[in-house]
Write an enzyme that holds these catalytic residues in place. Structure first.
Site, short mmCIF file in Angstrom:
data_model
loop_
_atom_site.label_atom_id
_atom_site.label_comp_id
_atom_site.label_asym_id
_atom_site.label_seq_id
_atom_site.Cartn_x
_atom_site.Cartn_y
_atom_site.Cartn_z
N GLY A 172 -29.81 -5.24 106.82
CA GLY A 172 -30.73 -6.11 106.10
C GLY A 172 -30.15 -7.46 105.73
O GLY A 172 -30.79 -8.25 105.06
N CYS A 173 -28.93 -7.72 106.17
CA CYS A 173 -28.29 -9.00 105.91
C CYS A 173 -28.27 -9.81 107.22
O CYS A 173 -28.02 -9.26 108.28
CB CYS A 173 -26.86 -8.80 105.42
SG CYS A 173 -26.75 -7.92 103.86
#
Length: 142
Positions: free
Chosen positions: A49-50
């Site tokens: 998610g980064c």
């Protein structure tokens, strides 16, 4: 609930009027952090998610909710390393129960990060917080 280390960062942010000065301070916090050994940069420690590559390695001393939480972290982006350093200041040394009770959004909101980070960086920061909370929750349940 925040730590003394996080309060020091918050005080510095209050002192720095200009966001560019704050941004530089975040980068300096990241530079001061020890790098994570490449042996720990594996899928099990990677934060999904980064936008950048991010790894968090938990270090928990003790058992149950009273165990002390700490972690090592790293990223391939200097600003993200700084965000990891801020999260380390927020959570390191807390008990697992305290980690789970910490309102990270409120604490980080005091720094004004959401107002100045790109949406991708903000999403990544939320993903890191979620991962820390997940690690603490799993350790309590173990």
């Amino acid at each position: 609930m925040t730590t003394e280390a996080f309060e020091d960062i918050a005080e510095t942010f209050e002192f720095l009027d200009d966001w560019e000065d704050r941004y530089r301070h975040v980068i300096e916090l990241g530079k001061a952090m020890p790098p994570l050994d490449d042996a720990f940069k594996v899928p099990a420690t990677k934060v999904e998610g980064c936008a950048s590559q991010v790894w968090l390695l938990p270090r928990i001393e003790g058992e149950g909710g009273g165990a002390r939480f700490d972690f090592l972290g790293d990223s391939d982006a200097m600003i993200v390393r700084g965000l990891i350093a801020i999260l380390h200041a927020l959570y390191s040394g807390q008990t697992l129960e305290e980690v789970l009770r910490t309102d990270a959004a409120a604490a980080l909101g005091r720094l004004g990060l959401d107002e100045h980070l790109s949406s991708q960086r903000s999403n990544g920061l939320r993903a890191m917080v979620a991962r820390i909370r997940k690690l603490a929750g799993e350790a309590v349940a173990a």
